[in-house]
Design an enzyme around this catalytic site. Structure first.
Site, mmCIF file in Angstrom:
data_model
loop_
_atom_site.group_PDB
_atom_site.id
_atom_site.type_symbol
_atom_site.label_atom_id
_atom_site.label_comp_id
_atom_site.label_asym_id
_atom_site.label_seq_id
_atom_site.Cartn_x
_atom_site.Cartn_y
_atom_site.Cartn_z
ATOM 1 C CG PHE A 42 6.668 2.637 4.873
ATOM 2 C CD1 PHE A 42 7.321 2.907 3.679
ATOM 3 C CD2 PHE A 42 6.877 1.404 5.467
ATOM 4 C CE1 PHE A 42 8.163 1.977 3.095
ATOM 5 C CE2 PHE A 42 7.715 0.465 4.895
ATOM 6 C CZ PHE A 42 8.359 0.741 3.704
ATOM 7 C CE1 TYR A 43 -1.830 -1.019 5.581
ATOM 8 C CE2 TYR A 43 -3.087 1.025 5.603
ATOM 9 C CZ TYR A 43 -3.032 -0.343 5.467
ATOM 10 O OH TYR A 43 -4.190 -1.052 5.209
ATOM 11 C CB ALA A 44 -0.655 4.661 2.015
ATOM 12 C CB THR B 122 3.644 -1.420 2.066
ATOM 13 O OG1 THR B 122 2.514 -1.259 2.942
ATOM 14 C CG2 THR B 122 4.901 -0.928 2.753
ATOM 15 C CE LYS B 123 -2.481 -3.673 1.648
ATOM 16 N NZ LYS B 123 -2.286 -5.129 1.859
#
Length: 343
Positions: free
Chosen positions: A156-158, A160-161
């Site tokens: 999920f981090y990736a 969002t970026k």
């Protein structure tokens, strides 16, 4: 030049703000200083920025607030009228995004929207922002190039970026806001985050505790020293994105864009096996690591390798600090900063 640097109490933001002050720019720092990791380390960085500002020709002001607070962001822009923005604040961490995805929505989506809106209403000349090599996700076509798809993030981090990159394009297209996204590749160095591998490994090796290498240590990473990242960030910020000069309005290519929007990788262009990274740390510490090998973790990308040719062409810079030099610099800082670590 008045430059707003978000996340200036953080690892990369601190280094960028300090370099700007040293060259005489006026810097407005903006950071909530949360407790995702030890706030004392963030406060120590802020103290160092105050010290740098006291001996530089540049002005420095700090806003302690949450970027997800729209009123706080708007008030900051109204009070300080930045010429440019370097947006480095974010909720980082691949594994933590699996545990707490809501933190990433607030810090990486809501806060980023507030920055975009403030920039376009204030007529900011250029927004430079941090992305990540993690956006390449399931892509195995090495080296990673900005010209290849990044549509299958593995955590999920990736996601969002990658959303940040697309949101920036929308604003560049609609409002002609110049934006530059920078995909960082495994940044390390002095004043790093305690949740980063090098920091964790150093502490455990000195304490005689085992370190954990996932994927049985077979990861390769394009480890990039923080000073190289800072140089790339500032050079990119100094040269605002421009519309595509080759755009043909009569025969537009749907795979390209006329917006003043661009993406660059910033990496060392030299992937290093994780076990070799640990060996460099062992050499710098003068200690051998106790190693525990485990399988690949969910969300982990096995390998990263940056094609940095676009960055070099655009701003005339290519990171080049060797792993041995960078790791030694980190260890020198770590031992000096944490005087109570085992000898």
């Amino acid at each position: 030049m008045r430059i707003l640097v978000t996340g200036n109490a953080g690892f990369i933001g601190y280094h960028v703000a300090r370099r700007l002050l040293e060259r005489g720019d006026s810097v407005i720092g903006f950071d909530v200083v949360n407790d995702y990791y030890d706030p004392a380390l963030k406060e120590a960085r802020l103290k160092r920025l105050d010290e740098t500002a006291s001996t530089s020709s540049g002005d420095y002001q700090f806003v302690r607030a949450n970027l997800a607070d729209r009123d706080a962001v708007d008030s900051c822009f109204a009070a300080h009228t930045p010429d440019r923005v370097i947006h480095l604040a974010a909720q980082a961490g691949v594994r933590y995004s699996i545990e707490n995805p809501h933190a990433y929505v607030e810090s990486n989506i809501v806060a980023y929207t507030n920055i975009l809106e403030a920039c376009r209403h204030a007529g900011v000349g250029h927004l430079t922002y941090a992305s990540t090599s993690s956006v390449y996700g399931a892509n195995t076509d090495m080296p990673f190039s900005e010209h290849r798809p990044a549509d299958h993030p593995l955590q999920f981090y990736a996601a969002t970026k990658r959303a940040n990159e697309l949101m920036a394009h929308a604003y560049s297209h609609l409002y002609r806001l110049p934006t530059t996204g920078l995909r960082f590749f495994t940044v390390y160095g002095p004043w790093g985050r305690p949740d980063m591998a090098l920091f964790l490994f150093a502490r455990k090796i000195l304490a005689g505790e085992p370190i954990t290498l996932f994927n049985h240590g077979n990861h390769t990473r394009d480890f990039t020293f923080v000073d190289d990242i800072v140089e790339g960030v500032i050079r990119a910020s100094d040269q605002p994105a421009e519309p595509n000069a080759d755009w043909d309005s009569a025969n537009p290519d749907p795979a390209t864009s006329n917006a003043p929007w661009r993406l660059f990788n910033i990496g060392n262009n030299n992937p290093v096996k994780l076990t070799d990274y640990v060996a460099a740390l062992e050499e710098a510490l003068g200690r051998k690591a106790i190693v525990e090998l485990l399988p690949l973790q969910p969300g982990d990308v096995p390998d990263t390798f940056a094609d940095t040719s676009a960055l070099e062409t655009a701003v005339g810079y290519r990171p080049a600090t060797s792993t041995q030099t960078g790791v030694r610099a980190f260890v020198d800082w770590y031992l000096a900063h944490y005087e109570n670590v085992p000898a």
